[in-house]
Design an enzyme around this catalytic site. Structure first.
Site, PDB file in Angstrom:
ATOM      1  N   CYS C 116       9.016  -8.541  90.696  1.00 46.68           N
ATOM      2  CA  CYS C 116       8.859  -9.865  90.289  1.00 46.68           C
ATOM      3  C   CYS C 116       7.857  -9.905  89.296  1.00 46.68           C
ATOM      4  O   CYS C 116       6.665  -9.584  89.379  1.00 46.68           O
ATOM      5  CB  CYS C 116       8.495 -10.871  91.424  1.00 46.68           C
ATOM      6  SG  CYS C 116       8.104 -12.517  90.674  1.00 46.68           S
ATOM      7  N   CYS C 119       5.549 -13.402  88.952  1.00 51.33           N
ATOM      8  CA  CYS C 119       4.755 -14.008  90.264  1.00 51.33           C
ATOM      9  C   CYS C 119       4.716 -12.610  91.245  1.00 51.33           C
ATOM     10  O   CYS C 119       4.402 -11.651  90.983  1.00 51.33           O
ATOM     11  CB  CYS C 119       4.662 -15.203  90.736  1.00 51.33           C
ATOM     12  SG  CYS C 119       6.349 -15.652  90.962  1.00 51.33           S
ATOM     13  N   SER C 120       5.091 -13.087  92.477  1.00 48.55           N
ATOM     14  CA  SER C 120       5.328 -12.163  93.329  1.00 48.55           C
ATOM     15  C   SER C 120       6.363 -12.525  94.411  1.00 48.55           C
ATOM     16  O   SER C 120       6.254 -12.109  95.703  1.00 48.55           O
ATOM     17  CB  SER C 120       3.878 -11.694  94.217  1.00 48.55           C
ATOM     18  OG  SER C 120       3.502 -13.312  94.809  1.00 48.55           O
ATOM     19  N   CYS C 121       7.549 -12.801  93.685  1.00 50.48           N
ATOM     20  CA  CYS C 121       8.826 -13.123  94.682  1.00 50.48           C
ATOM     21  C   CYS C 121       9.056 -12.044  95.325  1.00 50.48           C
ATOM     22  O   CYS C 121       9.494 -10.693  95.054  1.00 50.48           O
ATOM     23  CB  CYS C 121       9.808 -13.801  93.736  1.00 50.48           C
ATOM     24  SG  CYS C 121       9.313 -15.318  93.036  1.00 50.48           S
TER      25      CYS C 121
END
Lengths: 113, 87, 212
Positions: C116, C119-121
Protein backbone atom coordinates in the site's frame (compact mmCIF):
# COMPACT_ATOMS: atom_id res chain seq x y z
CA UNK A 1 3.17 19.05 0.07
CA UNK A 2 6.37 18.00 -1.56
CA UNK A 3 7.34 20.92 -3.77
CA UNK A 4 6.56 21.84 -7.32
CA UNK A 5 4.89 18.77 -8.73
CA UNK A 6 2.12 18.72 -6.11
CA UNK A 7 2.83 15.18 -4.97
CA UNK A 8 2.08 14.95 -1.27
CA UNK A 9 4.53 13.42 1.20
CA UNK A 10 2.52 10.29 1.98
CA UNK A 11 2.18 9.41 -1.70
CA UNK A 12 5.44 7.45 -1.72
CA UNK A 13 5.16 4.94 -4.54
CA UNK A 14 8.27 4.95 -6.72
CA UNK A 15 10.33 7.30 -4.60
CA UNK A 16 13.96 6.51 -3.89
CA UNK A 17 14.48 4.92 -0.49
CA UNK A 18 16.97 2.74 1.33
CA UNK A 19 17.07 -0.81 2.57
CA UNK A 20 13.92 -2.06 4.25
CA UNK A 21 14.23 -2.17 8.05
CA UNK A 22 13.13 -5.62 9.14
CA UNK A 23 12.85 -5.17 12.90
CA UNK A 24 9.37 -5.36 14.36
CA UNK A 25 7.65 -5.00 17.71
CA UNK A 26 4.67 -6.46 19.52
CA UNK A 27 1.82 -4.06 19.95
CA UNK A 28 1.39 -2.53 23.39
CA UNK A 29 -2.00 -2.44 25.06
CA UNK A 30 -2.37 1.29 24.48
CA UNK A 31 -1.69 0.77 20.76
CA UNK A 32 -4.32 -1.96 20.56
CA UNK A 33 -6.76 0.36 22.25
CA UNK A 34 -6.11 3.08 19.71
CA UNK A 35 -6.73 0.55 16.95
CA UNK A 36 -9.93 -0.63 18.62
CA UNK A 37 -11.21 2.95 19.05
CA UNK A 38 -10.67 3.62 15.35
CA UNK A 39 -12.55 0.49 14.31
CA UNK A 40 -15.41 1.11 16.75
CA UNK A 41 -15.81 4.80 15.91
CA UNK A 42 -15.78 3.92 12.21
CA UNK A 43 -18.43 1.27 12.77
CA UNK A 44 -20.62 3.79 14.59
CA UNK A 45 -20.37 6.27 11.74
CA UNK A 46 -18.42 8.96 13.61
CA UNK A 47 -15.81 9.13 10.90
CA UNK A 48 -14.32 7.01 8.15
CA UNK A 49 -10.96 5.44 7.42
CA UNK A 50 -10.56 8.17 4.81
CA UNK A 51 -11.06 10.73 7.56
CA UNK A 52 -8.36 8.96 9.56
CA UNK A 53 -6.00 9.02 6.59
CA UNK A 54 -6.77 12.64 5.71
CA UNK A 55 -5.80 13.87 9.18
CA UNK A 56 -2.64 11.68 9.09
CA UNK A 57 -1.67 13.11 5.73
CA UNK A 58 -2.34 16.66 6.87
CA UNK A 59 0.01 16.21 9.86
CA UNK A 60 2.84 16.30 7.36
CA UNK A 61 6.05 14.43 6.89
CA UNK A 62 7.64 15.57 10.16
CA UNK A 63 4.98 13.71 12.13
CA UNK A 64 5.64 10.58 10.07
CA UNK A 65 9.35 10.75 10.85
CA UNK A 66 9.12 11.75 14.50
CA UNK A 67 6.13 9.88 15.89
CA UNK A 68 5.21 6.24 15.97
CA UNK A 69 2.35 4.76 14.01
CA UNK A 70 -0.18 4.68 16.82
CA UNK A 71 0.91 8.05 18.18
CA UNK A 72 -0.14 9.48 14.84
CA UNK A 73 -3.29 7.39 14.86
CA UNK A 74 -4.52 8.65 18.24
CA UNK A 75 -3.85 12.21 17.10
CA UNK A 76 -5.91 11.56 13.97
CA UNK A 77 -8.68 9.73 15.84
CA UNK A 78 -8.90 12.68 18.22
CA UNK A 79 -8.91 15.20 15.37
CA UNK A 80 -11.77 13.37 13.66
CA UNK A 81 -13.75 13.02 16.89
CA UNK A 82 -13.42 16.73 17.61
CA UNK A 83 -14.61 17.48 14.08
CA UNK A 84 -17.51 15.04 14.54
CA UNK A 85 -18.52 16.80 17.75
CA UNK A 86 -18.05 13.71 19.92
CA UNK A 87 -16.61 15.93 22.68
CA UNK A 88 -15.25 19.43 23.00
CA UNK A 89 -11.66 20.62 23.28
CA UNK A 90 -12.50 21.86 26.78
CA UNK A 91 -13.59 18.36 27.77
CA UNK A 92 -10.47 16.87 26.23
CA UNK A 93 -8.18 19.29 28.05
CA UNK A 94 -9.87 18.56 31.36
CA UNK A 95 -9.65 14.81 30.87
CA UNK A 96 -6.00 14.87 29.80
CA UNK A 97 -5.12 16.86 32.92
CA UNK A 98 -7.10 14.47 35.07
CA UNK A 99 -5.27 11.49 33.53
CA UNK A 100 -1.86 13.07 34.08
CA UNK A 101 -2.68 13.64 37.75
CA UNK A 102 -3.39 9.96 38.38
CA UNK A 103 0.14 8.64 38.08
CA UNK A 104 3.39 8.60 36.20
CA UNK A 105 2.97 5.35 34.24
CA UNK A 106 0.38 4.19 31.73
CA UNK A 107 -0.87 1.54 34.11
CA UNK A 108 -1.24 3.99 36.99
CA UNK A 109 -2.99 6.59 34.83
CA UNK A 110 -5.98 4.36 34.11
CA UNK A 111 -9.33 5.41 35.52
CA UNK A 112 -11.64 3.24 37.56
CA UNK A 113 -13.23 1.70 34.48
CA UNK B 1 -12.30 -5.54 -19.52
CA UNK B 2 -9.05 -5.04 -21.29
CA UNK B 3 -10.00 -1.45 -22.06
CA UNK B 4 -7.09 0.98 -22.15
CA UNK B 5 -7.37 3.95 -19.83
CA UNK B 6 -5.19 6.83 -18.73
CA UNK B 7 -5.09 8.15 -15.18
CA UNK B 8 -5.80 11.85 -15.04
CA UNK B 9 -2.62 13.87 -14.67
CA UNK B 10 -3.97 16.61 -12.44
CA UNK B 11 -2.54 17.19 -8.96
CA UNK B 12 -5.13 18.90 -6.79
CA UNK B 13 -4.35 19.10 -3.06
CA UNK B 14 -6.28 16.98 -0.57
CA UNK B 15 -7.08 13.37 0.22
CA UNK B 16 -6.82 11.46 -3.06
CA UNK B 17 -6.41 7.71 -3.58
CA UNK B 18 -5.02 7.80 -7.11
CA UNK B 19 -1.26 7.60 -6.46
CA UNK B 20 0.91 10.29 -8.02
CA UNK B 21 3.18 7.75 -9.73
CA UNK B 22 0.24 6.55 -11.81
CA UNK B 23 -1.10 9.93 -12.90
CA UNK B 24 -0.74 10.49 -16.62
CA UNK B 25 0.07 6.78 -17.11
CA UNK B 26 -1.85 4.40 -19.33
CA UNK B 27 -3.00 0.97 -18.25
CA UNK B 28 -5.59 -1.70 -18.94
CA UNK B 29 -8.71 -2.38 -16.89
CA UNK B 30 -8.17 -5.76 -15.22
CA UNK B 31 -11.58 -5.96 -13.58
CA UNK B 32 -14.47 -3.87 -12.36
CA UNK B 33 -14.88 -3.93 -8.59
CA UNK B 34 -18.26 -2.28 -8.09
CA UNK B 35 -19.26 1.09 -6.68
CA UNK B 36 -17.83 2.57 -3.47
CA UNK B 37 -18.16 5.87 -1.63
CA UNK B 38 -15.87 8.57 -2.98
CA UNK B 39 -12.97 8.89 -0.50
CA UNK B 40 -12.49 12.51 -1.56
CA UNK B 41 -15.82 13.27 0.13
CA UNK B 42 -15.66 10.71 2.93
CA UNK B 43 -12.33 12.08 4.12
CA UNK B 44 -13.94 15.40 5.03
CA UNK B 45 -17.01 13.97 6.73
CA UNK B 46 -19.35 14.54 3.79
CA UNK B 47 -21.96 12.19 2.39
CA UNK B 48 -20.25 10.43 -0.48
CA UNK B 49 -21.31 9.74 -4.05
CA UNK B 50 -20.83 6.17 -5.20
CA UNK B 51 -18.02 5.87 -7.69
CA UNK B 52 -17.22 2.88 -9.86
CA UNK B 53 -13.92 1.37 -8.89
CA UNK B 54 -11.64 -0.45 -11.33
CA UNK B 55 -8.48 -2.44 -10.98
CA UNK B 56 -6.09 -1.08 -13.59
CA UNK B 57 -2.91 -2.87 -14.65
CA UNK B 58 0.21 -0.99 -15.73
CA UNK B 59 3.47 -2.33 -17.09
CA UNK B 60 6.71 -1.33 -15.41
CA UNK B 61 7.85 -0.10 -18.83
CA UNK B 62 4.93 2.36 -18.89
CA UNK B 63 5.56 3.54 -15.33
CA UNK B 64 9.32 3.78 -15.27
CA UNK B 65 10.43 3.83 -18.92
CA UNK B 66 14.00 2.89 -19.74
CA UNK B 67 14.83 2.60 -16.06
CA UNK B 68 12.30 -0.15 -15.39
CA UNK B 69 13.67 -3.02 -13.35
CA UNK B 70 11.83 -5.56 -15.56
CA UNK B 71 9.67 -3.98 -18.29
CA UNK B 72 7.05 -6.75 -18.39
CA UNK B 73 6.39 -6.86 -14.67
CA UNK B 74 3.16 -5.11 -13.73
CA UNK B 75 1.50 -2.99 -11.06
CA UNK B 76 -2.24 -3.22 -10.38
CA UNK B 77 -4.01 -0.43 -8.54
CA UNK B 78 -7.63 0.42 -7.75
CA UNK B 79 -8.74 3.65 -9.36
CA UNK B 80 -12.13 5.39 -9.17
CA UNK B 81 -13.72 6.20 -12.49
CA UNK B 82 -13.50 9.96 -12.12
CA UNK B 83 -9.74 9.56 -12.35
CA UNK B 84 -9.90 7.55 -15.61
CA UNK B 85 -9.73 8.95 -19.14
CA UNK B 86 -10.43 7.00 -22.29
CA UNK B 87 -7.37 6.53 -24.46
CA UNK C 1 12.13 -4.99 36.62
CA UNK C 2 8.66 -3.73 35.95
CA UNK C 3 6.65 -3.55 39.09
CA UNK C 4 3.87 -5.94 39.68
CA UNK C 5 0.52 -5.24 38.05
CA UNK C 6 -1.07 -8.64 38.45
CA UNK C 7 -3.54 -7.27 40.93
CA UNK C 8 -5.15 -5.23 38.16
CA UNK C 9 -5.21 -6.98 34.84
CA UNK C 10 -5.86 -4.98 31.71
CA UNK C 11 -9.48 -4.69 30.61
CA UNK C 12 -8.86 -7.43 28.05
CA UNK C 13 -7.94 -9.72 30.93
CA UNK C 14 -4.25 -9.86 30.18
CA UNK C 15 -1.42 -8.70 32.41
CA UNK C 16 -0.07 -5.27 31.65
CA UNK C 17 3.03 -5.39 29.53
CA UNK C 18 6.31 -4.05 30.84
CA UNK C 19 6.00 -1.05 28.54
CA UNK C 20 2.95 0.09 30.49
CA UNK C 21 5.32 0.91 33.33
CA UNK C 22 7.37 3.43 31.40
CA UNK C 23 6.71 7.12 31.91
CA UNK C 24 3.26 8.08 30.68
CA UNK C 25 3.65 9.69 27.25
CA UNK C 26 1.61 12.56 25.88
CA UNK C 27 0.04 10.24 23.31
CA UNK C 28 -0.88 7.60 25.89
CA UNK C 29 -2.47 10.36 27.93
CA UNK C 30 -4.49 11.34 24.86
CA UNK C 31 -5.54 7.72 24.28
CA UNK C 32 -6.79 7.32 27.85
CA UNK C 33 -8.61 10.66 27.69
CA UNK C 34 -10.26 9.95 24.33
CA UNK C 35 -11.30 6.47 25.43
CA UNK C 36 -12.76 7.66 28.72
CA UNK C 37 -14.62 10.56 27.07
CA UNK C 38 -16.15 8.18 24.53
CA UNK C 39 -17.23 5.86 27.34
CA UNK C 40 -18.65 8.71 29.43
CA UNK C 41 -20.59 9.98 26.42
CA UNK C 42 -22.02 6.55 25.79
CA UNK C 43 -20.40 6.27 22.35
CA UNK C 44 -18.58 3.05 23.21
CA UNK C 45 -18.56 0.71 26.17
CA UNK C 46 -15.50 -0.81 27.84
CA UNK C 47 -16.87 -4.21 26.84
CA UNK C 48 -16.95 -3.19 23.16
CA UNK C 49 -13.35 -2.01 23.33
CA UNK C 50 -12.23 -5.23 25.01
CA UNK C 51 -14.14 -7.33 22.52
CA UNK C 52 -12.60 -5.46 19.61
CA UNK C 53 -9.08 -5.94 21.02
CA UNK C 54 -9.78 -9.63 21.56
CA UNK C 55 -11.15 -9.96 18.03
CA UNK C 56 -8.03 -8.34 16.59
CA UNK C 57 -5.76 -10.45 18.80
CA UNK C 58 -7.51 -13.56 17.50
CA UNK C 59 -6.68 -12.68 13.91
CA UNK C 60 -3.32 -13.91 12.80
CA UNK C 61 -1.46 -15.26 9.79
CA UNK C 62 -2.61 -18.71 10.92
CA UNK C 63 -6.08 -17.81 9.62
CA UNK C 64 -4.73 -17.04 6.19
CA UNK C 65 -2.57 -20.16 6.30
CA UNK C 66 -5.66 -22.26 6.89
CA UNK C 67 -7.33 -20.67 3.87
CA UNK C 68 -4.27 -21.30 1.72
CA UNK C 69 -3.94 -24.92 2.84
CA UNK C 70 -7.61 -25.53 2.06
CA UNK C 71 -7.07 -24.10 -1.43
CA UNK C 72 -4.07 -26.39 -1.92
CA UNK C 73 -6.12 -29.47 -1.08
CA UNK C 74 -9.56 -28.63 -2.46
CA UNK C 75 -9.78 -27.49 -6.09
CA UNK C 76 -13.40 -26.37 -5.75
CA UNK C 77 -12.55 -24.26 -2.72
CA UNK C 78 -9.59 -22.76 -4.59
CA UNK C 79 -11.92 -21.76 -7.43
CA UNK C 80 -14.27 -20.12 -4.94
CA UNK C 81 -11.33 -18.37 -3.24
CA UNK C 82 -10.08 -16.90 -6.49
CA UNK C 83 -13.62 -15.83 -7.43
CA UNK C 84 -14.44 -14.23 -4.04
CA UNK C 85 -11.85 -14.48 -1.29
CA UNK C 86 -14.08 -12.78 1.29
CA UNK C 87 -16.83 -15.36 0.83
CA UNK C 88 -14.33 -18.22 0.86
CA UNK C 89 -12.76 -16.95 4.11
CA UNK C 90 -16.18 -16.59 5.73
CA UNK C 91 -17.06 -20.09 4.52
CA UNK C 92 -14.16 -21.34 6.66
CA UNK C 93 -15.65 -19.59 9.66
CA UNK C 94 -13.37 -16.57 9.87
CA UNK C 95 -14.93 -13.33 11.09
CA UNK C 96 -13.45 -10.86 8.65
CA UNK C 97 -15.99 -8.09 9.14
CA UNK C 98 -16.55 -5.96 6.06
CA UNK C 99 -13.24 -6.96 4.42
CA UNK C 100 -13.28 -7.00 0.60
CA UNK C 101 -10.59 -9.55 -0.15
CA UNK C 102 -9.04 -10.58 -3.45
CA UNK C 103 -6.75 -13.62 -3.66
CA UNK C 104 -4.03 -13.56 -6.30
CA UNK C 105 -2.37 -16.82 -7.27
CA UNK C 106 1.33 -17.49 -7.59
CA UNK C 107 2.20 -19.95 -10.34
CA UNK C 108 5.32 -21.22 -12.06
CA UNK C 109 5.31 -18.04 -14.14
CA UNK C 110 3.71 -15.37 -11.93
CA UNK C 111 4.72 -14.00 -8.52
CA UNK C 112 2.42 -11.55 -6.73
CA UNK C 113 3.45 -8.90 -4.21
CA UNK C 114 1.16 -6.75 -2.04
CA UNK C 115 1.85 -3.16 -0.96
CA UNK C 116 0.00 0.00 0.00
CA UNK C 117 1.99 2.98 -1.25
CA UNK C 118 -0.43 5.58 0.16
CA UNK C 119 -0.72 4.30 3.73
CA UNK C 120 -0.70 0.79 5.18
CA UNK C 121 -3.78 -1.06 3.88
CA UNK C 122 -3.48 -4.73 4.74
CA UNK C 123 -5.91 -7.69 4.99
CA UNK C 124 -5.91 -7.16 8.77
CA UNK C 125 -9.32 -8.73 9.31
CA UNK C 126 -7.93 -12.05 8.14
CA UNK C 127 -4.18 -11.89 8.93
CA UNK C 128 -4.11 -9.54 11.90
CA UNK C 129 -2.13 -6.31 12.06
CA UNK C 130 0.65 -5.81 9.50
CA UNK C 131 4.34 -6.21 10.26
CA UNK C 132 6.21 -2.98 10.91
CA UNK C 133 8.27 -3.19 7.71
CA UNK C 134 5.07 -3.18 5.65
CA UNK C 135 4.37 0.36 6.92
CA UNK C 136 7.84 1.78 6.29
CA UNK C 137 8.76 4.43 3.79
CA UNK C 138 11.29 2.02 2.30
CA UNK C 139 8.82 -0.75 1.50
CA UNK C 140 6.02 1.56 0.38
CA UNK C 141 8.32 3.55 -1.90
CA UNK C 142 10.25 0.74 -3.53
CA UNK C 143 7.80 -2.15 -3.95
CA UNK C 144 6.16 -0.65 -7.05
CA UNK C 145 9.42 0.38 -8.70
CA UNK C 146 11.93 -2.35 -7.91
CA UNK C 147 9.99 -5.29 -6.53
CA UNK C 148 12.72 -7.76 -7.49
CA UNK C 149 15.32 -5.87 -5.48
CA UNK C 150 12.87 -5.67 -2.59
CA UNK C 151 12.25 -9.41 -2.81
CA UNK C 152 15.98 -10.11 -2.73
CA UNK C 153 16.17 -8.25 0.59
CA UNK C 154 13.60 -10.73 1.85
CA UNK C 155 15.69 -13.61 0.51
CA UNK C 156 13.54 -14.31 -2.55
CA UNK C 157 15.49 -14.29 -5.81
CA UNK C 158 13.10 -14.74 -8.72
CA UNK C 159 14.22 -16.00 -12.12
CA UNK C 160 13.69 -13.64 -15.05
CA UNK C 161 11.04 -15.87 -16.59
CA UNK C 162 8.75 -15.32 -13.61
CA UNK C 163 6.60 -12.22 -14.03
CA UNK C 164 6.14 -10.03 -10.96
CA UNK C 165 2.69 -8.56 -10.39
CA UNK C 166 2.61 -5.88 -7.72
CA UNK C 167 -0.76 -4.97 -6.21
CA UNK C 168 -1.05 -1.49 -4.75
CA UNK C 169 -3.98 -1.50 -2.28
CA UNK C 170 -5.12 2.02 -3.11
CA UNK C 171 -8.82 1.79 -2.31
CA UNK C 172 -11.45 -0.60 -0.99
CA UNK C 173 -9.93 -4.01 -1.79
CA UNK C 174 -7.36 -5.90 0.21
CA UNK C 175 -5.18 -8.64 -1.20
CA UNK C 176 -3.79 -11.96 -0.14
CA UNK C 177 -1.31 -14.01 -2.14
CA UNK C 178 -2.16 -17.64 -2.71
CA UNK C 179 1.37 -19.04 -2.78
CA UNK C 180 2.25 -22.03 -4.92
CA UNK C 181 2.16 -25.34 -3.08
CA UNK C 182 5.72 -26.51 -2.43
CA UNK C 183 7.04 -29.61 -4.17
CA UNK C 184 7.20 -32.82 -2.19
CA UNK C 185 4.09 -32.15 -0.10
CA UNK C 186 1.78 -34.79 -1.59
CA UNK C 187 1.69 -36.80 1.62
CA UNK C 188 0.89 -33.85 3.90
CA UNK C 189 -2.61 -33.22 5.17
CA UNK C 190 -4.28 -29.82 5.34
CA UNK C 191 -3.07 -29.03 8.87
CA UNK C 192 0.51 -29.95 8.03
CA UNK C 193 0.34 -27.87 4.86
CA UNK C 194 -0.90 -24.85 6.81
CA UNK C 195 2.29 -25.03 8.90
CA UNK C 196 4.27 -24.30 5.75
CA UNK C 197 2.39 -21.07 4.98
CA UNK C 198 4.17 -18.03 6.39
CA UNK C 199 2.79 -14.53 6.80
CA UNK C 200 5.27 -13.20 4.27
CA UNK C 201 4.27 -15.85 1.72
CA UNK C 202 0.76 -14.37 1.81
CA UNK C 203 2.09 -10.83 1.31
CA UNK C 204 4.38 -12.05 -1.45
CA UNK C 205 7.66 -11.10 0.22
CA UNK C 206 8.30 -14.75 1.05
CA UNK C 207 7.69 -18.28 -0.15
CA UNK C 208 6.13 -21.13 1.82
CA UNK C 209 8.47 -23.25 3.91
CA UNK C 210 9.69 -26.47 2.38
CA UNK C 211 8.59 -29.66 4.12
CA UNK C 212 11.09 -31.25 6.50
Amino acid sequence: MSDIDGRRWHDMGGQTAGQIPMEGHDFALWEKRVDALMVLCGGKGLFTVDGLRRALEDMGEDAFEKHTYYERWIASVNQNLIEAGAYTLEELAGKMDEVAARGASYGEAQGDG
Amino acid sequence: MGERVRIRASMPPGHIRAPAYLRGKTGVIERSLGAFGNPEQLAYGHAADKKQLYRVRFTMAELWGEGAEAPNDTVDAEIYDHWLEKV
Amino acid sequence: MPHDHHDHLSPSGHPYRADNDGPLTYWQRMEIAVRELLIEKGVVTPAEINAQIDAMDARSPANGAAVVARAWTDADFKARLLADASAASREMGFDIGPLNLIAVENTATVHNLIVCTLCSCYPRNLLGLPPDWYKTREYRSRAVREPRAVLREFGVDLPNDVQVRVHDSTADMRYIVLPARPEGTDVLDEAALAELVTRDSMIGTGLPRNPQ
